[in-house]
Design a protein around this motif. Structure first.
Motif, PDB file in Angstrom:
ATOM      1  N   ILE A 114       0.843  -1.195   0.000  1.00  0.00           N
ATOM      2  CA  ILE A 114       0.000   0.000   0.000  1.00  0.00           C
ATOM      3  C   ILE A 114       0.881   1.249   0.000  1.00  0.00           C
ATOM      4  O   ILE A 114       0.641   2.188  -0.773  1.00  0.00           O
ATOM      5  CB  ILE A 114      -0.959  -0.001   1.205  1.00  0.00           C
ATOM      6  N   ARG A 115       1.922   1.237   0.820  1.00  0.00           N
ATOM      7  CA  ARG A 115       2.828   2.379   0.907  1.00  0.00           C
ATOM      8  C   ARG A 115       3.527   2.621  -0.435  1.00  0.00           C
ATOM      9  O   ARG A 115       3.712   3.761  -0.864  1.00  0.00           O
ATOM     10  CB  ARG A 115       3.858   2.157   2.012  1.00  0.00           C
ATOM     11  N   GLU A 116       3.940   1.531  -1.100  1.00  0.00           N
ATOM     12  CA  GLU A 116       4.661   1.656  -2.359  1.00  0.00           C
ATOM     13  C   GLU A 116       3.727   1.677  -3.571  1.00  0.00           C
ATOM     14  O   GLU A 116       4.178   1.717  -4.714  1.00  0.00           O
ATOM     15  CB  GLU A 116       5.668   0.511  -2.509  1.00  0.00           C
ATOM     16  N   ARG A 117       2.420   1.646  -3.311  1.00  0.00           N
ATOM     17  CA  ARG A 117       1.412   1.669  -4.369  1.00  0.00           C
ATOM     18  C   ARG A 117       1.632   0.539  -5.373  1.00  0.00           C
ATOM     19  O   ARG A 117       1.730   0.744  -6.585  1.00  0.00           O
ATOM     20  CB  ARG A 117       1.401   3.041  -5.045  1.00  0.00           C
ATOM     21  N   LYS A 118       1.738  -0.680  -4.844  1.00  0.00           N
ATOM     22  CA  LYS A 118       1.963  -1.872  -5.655  1.00  0.00           C
ATOM     23  C   LYS A 118       0.766  -2.822  -5.600  1.00  0.00           C
ATOM     24  O   LYS A 118       0.888  -3.994  -5.975  1.00  0.00           O
ATOM     25  CB  LYS A 118       3.211  -2.613  -5.168  1.00  0.00           C
TER      26      LYS A 118
END
Length: 303
Positions: free
Chosen positions: A47-51
């Motif tokens: 979620i943090r890395e938008r993956k």
């Protein structure tokens, strides 16, 4: 894909590798002692890395390739997926002998015959996934795992896409699609990827051509000191064959797949797709039917 498992069903033996948001372990199933690889994906990190979309696409591609009738001996199989509060788990085929990148680092480059064997198995694997409308989009030596019998397993479908399938829904991170427009690895990507254009199956054969050059020469054709300079070389097709290049048929294949114009690139839909690649004179002596059962010539390199 019919068995529902959980983390407690496995012994986690040792780490195989790790990335920015996942770690792969060698595991043993408690019930059967059968070994496998489990990719553990940290939810908050993707979620943090938008993956998140990348993970959805990876699972969709692997589920398709692991269903009855779609299995292939040169492609990693997804045997199960499950999750808990913090992690996603992908249970997959275990490759006992690391990968082609590790082997290449040890030997610097490969002979003409060993190269042809690896490239033939890679081409067969790509042909199979393309037939099922899957584009890998990150073909490179470290994603070619090696079995104990010396055959390859095409792995890591994290950049893969099912051509023609709608993008998976993503209510977690609406900005992820924009961020995920670049896929692949610098020295193996095509100009259209760098330009943010739509891709099709021939990106995989471009990367196969990069690997073919690398196996015979010992370095990638667009190798340079920075990603920026690599990208400039890719965009202008700036590379040369060394005078010592040994295989004239490999040279013609490379020249036909490392082509900027997709409509002129061997392996593209415009040029007849994977079947035309397999008909190239480079593969004239390859028996595609018996390839999975042949004694691997690279076994001697692995020992």
């Amino acid at each position: 894909m019919t068995v529902t498992l959980k983390k407690d069903d496995f012994y986690f033996l040792h780490e195989i590798g790790c990335g920015s948001f996942s770690t792969v372990y060698c595991c043993s199933r408690k019930l059967t002692d059968k070994r496998c690889a489990i990719k553990c994906v940290l939810k908050r990190q993707i979620i943090r890395e938008r993956k998140t979309e990348q993970i959805y696409r990876e699972k969709a591609a692997m589920v398709l390739l692991s269903t009855d009738g779609n299995l292939h001996p040169f492609i990693v199989q997804l045997m199960s997926t499950f999750q808990d509060t913090d992690m996603l788990y992908f249970v997959m085929t275990l490759a006992e002998k690391k990968d082609v990148k590790h082997l290449l680092k040890k030997h610097l480059k490969f002979s003409v015959d060993n190269t042809k064997f690896i490239i033939s198995e890679l081409t067969e694997a790509l042909s199979h996934i393309h037939k099922l409308k899957v584009c890998h989009r990150d073909v490179k030596p470290e994603n070619l795992l090696l079995t104990a019998s010396g055959h390859i397993l095409l792995s890591d479908f994290g950049c893969a896409k099912i051509i023609g399938a709608p993008e998976p829904p993503n209510n977690i991170d609406p900005k992820a699609r924009r961020r995920a427009s670049f896929v692949g690895t610098a020295e193996y990507v095509t100009p259209e990827i760098l330009n943010g254009l739509d891709t099709e199956y021939s990106v995989d054969f471009w990367a196969m051509g990069i690997c073919l050059f690398q196996f015979l020469v010992g370095k990638t054709p667009f190798n340079d000191i920075s990603e920026y300079l690599i990208f400039q070389r890719v965009m202008t097709l700036l590379f040369d064959f060394p005078p010592t290049f040994q295989d004239p048929l490999a040279k013609t294949l490379i020249q036909q797949v490392i082509v900027v114009d997709v409509k002129e690139r061997l392996g593209s839909e415009f040029k007849g797709g994977y079947q035309v690649v397999k008909e190239h004179p480079y593969f004239a002596e390859v028996n595609w039917e018996t390839l999975p059962n042949q004694t691997s010539p690279i076994l001697s390199l692995m020992n």
